[in-house]
Design an enzyme around this catalytic site. Structure first.
Site, short mmCIF file in Angstrom:
data_model
loop_
_atom_site.label_atom_id
_atom_site.label_comp_id
_atom_site.label_asym_id
_atom_site.label_seq_id
_atom_site.Cartn_x
_atom_site.Cartn_y
_atom_site.Cartn_z
N GLU A 67 0.79 -1.08 -0.12
CA GLU A 67 -0.03 -0.08 -0.06
C GLU A 67 0.84 1.13 -0.14
O GLU A 67 0.67 2.29 -0.61
CB GLU A 67 -1.01 -0.22 1.11
CG GLU A 67 -1.61 1.06 1.53
CD GLU A 67 -3.04 1.00 0.81
OE1 GLU A 67 -3.02 -0.10 -0.20
OE2 GLU A 67 -3.89 1.99 0.75
N ASP A 68 1.95 1.31 0.74
CA ASP A 68 2.62 2.45 0.95
C ASP A 68 3.98 2.63 0.08
O ASP A 68 4.56 3.76 0.11
CB ASP A 68 3.01 2.60 2.49
CG ASP A 68 1.75 2.88 3.41
OD1 ASP A 68 0.54 2.91 2.80
OD2 ASP A 68 1.56 2.68 4.65
#
Ligand code: MN
Length: 564
Positions: A67-68
């Protein structure tokens, strides 16, 4: 940040996962200013403390990485293998799905379970939620209450359903002050003295019980005073007109012993010491709660005639009550590391196998608890998808279902008159394969009928059946005839004793009801004519009947016609 637990585990796999996560989240910060890595570490530590396998702990460390950062699932697969990649992918998916608004809580819970695919994904997700709740005060205020509400309505009940009572209670207590701030302050203030007073009292009772049990040669593993959680107390108070005096388990005495026999022995001792309150004894060992909770509960009139609730259970029950399904993993792992650990490696579908065992264990326990089973089942039966109506109702279908299956699930009329579909707002062919999370809207047109071609792609048996019957009806209408209601046979046979019985026996043996029968004998020719009716039959069955009737001795003529 605390990496102490990680250092203690001496696991090269976890060290590697930690390094990857550390690098991926480099420079990133939590709302409270902490380096981001604090979060995956906390999640992983919780997952480990619940006894999940190493793959799950590694996946917890990596859960926000995709996600990051620029790291992809494929990168994780290369570095850590299929199993961990599968778990991380599940967690990423769960993060990214746009949960439709205005869902009722039960629908949402179903939805989340369906998306988790593997219960471990769900459990890691719960650990993620737990840490986010613990740091909720750092979130902007307008986001706190919705987040807390979601926790109390969706995640806490999910944890409870998995039997993770401790986690469920903790999530609720963390959410409580954000959801009902005033009630929370009132309750804490109101209860404080009573809590202390009650705890004091239980501590006074404790040595007395220990002594008496010792005289019966029972040495409990632990006895403690358990205070009721705030949020569950609040909910209970709502049912009792906010009257604290009616809550008998504000502080309960918890006795943990070695065996089930000892549980009942302790119960006997307690009841001999103080009179039990009628109707308050509950045997959750013989009849566990739907989520698997096991314990003996009783309420007695204790010293100074004060009311005291006592809970008696074994250590195993206690762990299971607190940890739920996670406790099963812990036990399984201990067992397998003792003897069959190496055996696992040879098994191709290790994961599948574990799930099957898990499912069997749980099924044994919950066979009668339909609701619970249904909730867990969707996880094991991965061949289900969950899609939405435009009104955000969740529709549960087998994988591979199409808009036509969806339409028939909603209503057979919608199915029959369906001409097209919009999936997520886009016009889609009727044989489109739906995916979980799709929002499906059916376009109908009055007077439209299903076509033969639909049978090639519909997935559900209900849709197949309805398409077939709609086609049949349509054909009948096209040839302008109503469906035949009955068949009338004309059988001409030599008039001999028993021939009528021979005929009716053929119908009886074929399990066909005779609805009408007359017979007339022409004495000149010595032949009888029998007229006989039965409900309509498929062509094949009809032909067989005719053949059998013609074989009757003395048969002269057999014919039939349809009655409409
Ligand atoms: Mn997270």
């Amino acid at each position: 940040m605390s990496t102490a637990w990680l250092e203690k585990t001496h696991s090269p796999l976890l060290d590697k996962a930690y390094e990857v996560a550390l690098k991926a989240h480099e420079g990133e910060r939590r709302m409270n200013g902490d380096p981001y890595i604090v979060h995956p570490l906390a999640v992983a530590e919780a997952v480990q403390s619940w006894g999940l396998d190493e793959d799950s702990v590694a996946a917890a460390l990596l859960h926000d990485v995709v996600e990051d950062s620029s790291i992809t699932i494929e990168d994780i697969r290369k570095e850590f293998g299929d199993e961990i990649a599968f778990l991380v992918q599940g967690l990423t998916k769960l993060q990214n799905i746009a949960i439709p608004k205005n869902q009722d809580a039960e629908n949402l819970r179903k939805f989340i379970i369906a998306f988790s695919e593997d219960l471990r994904v769900l459990i890691i997700k719960l650990a993620d939620r737990l840490h986010n709740m613990r740091t909720l005060q750092f979130l902007p205020e307008e986001r706190q209450k919705p987040f807390a509400l979601e926790t109390a309505e969706i995640y806490a009940p999910l944890a409870y359903r998995l039997g993770m009572q401790k986690l469920s209670g903790e999530l609720e207590d963390l959410a409580f002050p954000y959801i009902h701030p005033e009630e929370y302050r009132w309750l804490v203030h109101e209860v404080k003295d009573t809590y202390e007073e009650r705890q004091e009292y239980v501590r006074k009772v404790l040595p007395l019980i220990e002594k008496t049990l010792a005289s019966h040669h029972i040495k409990p593993i632990a006895i403690d005073a358990r205070a009721k959680r705030y949020f569950s107390l609040y909910k209970k108070l709502l049912r009792h007109n906010m009257n604290l005096n009616e809550i008998h388990d504000l502080v309960a005495l918890r006795i943990i012993v070695k065996t089930v026999e000892e549980c009942y022995a302790v119960l006997g001792v307690i009841h001999a010491m103080w009179p039990p309150m009628t109707g308050r004894f509950k045997d959750y060992i013989a009849r566990p709660k739907p989520n698997g909770y096991r314990s003996l509960h009783t309420t007695v009139f204790c010293i100074d005639n004060k009311i005291l609730e006592v809970q008696i259970k074994t250590k195993e029950m206690h762990d299971e009550n607190e940890l739920g399904i996670a406790a099963h993993w812990a036990y399984e792992q201990v067992k397998s590391s003792n003897k069959t650990r190496s055996g696992w490696k040879g098994v191709k579908n290790k994961k599948e196998l574990m799930w099957v065992q898990q499912l069997q264990n749980w099924q044994k326990k919950f066979a009668s608890q339909e609701e619970f089973l249904n909730a867990v089942k969707v996880d094991f039966f991965k061949d289900r998808i969950f899609v939405f109506t435009p009104h955000n109702d969740v529709i549960d279908l087998p994988a591979g279902s199409t808009p036509v299956d969806f339409a028939y699930r909603i209503h057979s009329q919608i199915g029959d008159s369906c001409v097209g579909a919009r999936v997520n707002g886009k016009i889609t062919p009727l044989d489109y394969e739906l995916k979980s999370g799709d929002v499906v809207e059916i376009v109908t047109q009055k007077g439209k009928k299903p076509t033969e071609g639909w049978l090639r792609f519909v997935k559900t048996s209900e849709a197949r059946k309805k398409v077939k019957s709609a086609i049949n009806e349509n054909e009948r209408k096209l040839i302008g005839k109503a469906a035949p209601k009955a068949v009338e046979f004309k059988v001409v046979n030599a008039d001999r004793p028993g021939f009528l019985k021979d005929i009716t026996e053929i119908f009886a043996n074929s399990k066909i009801n005779i609805t009408f029968l007359t017979s007339e004998t022409d004495h000149r020719s010595a032949f009888s004519t029998v007229i006989l009716r039965c409900p309509t039959l498929p062509q094949g069955k009809l032909e067989t009947l005719v053949v059998k009737l013609k074989k009757i001795s003395g048969s002269k003529e057999v014919s039939y016609k349809f009655l409409r």
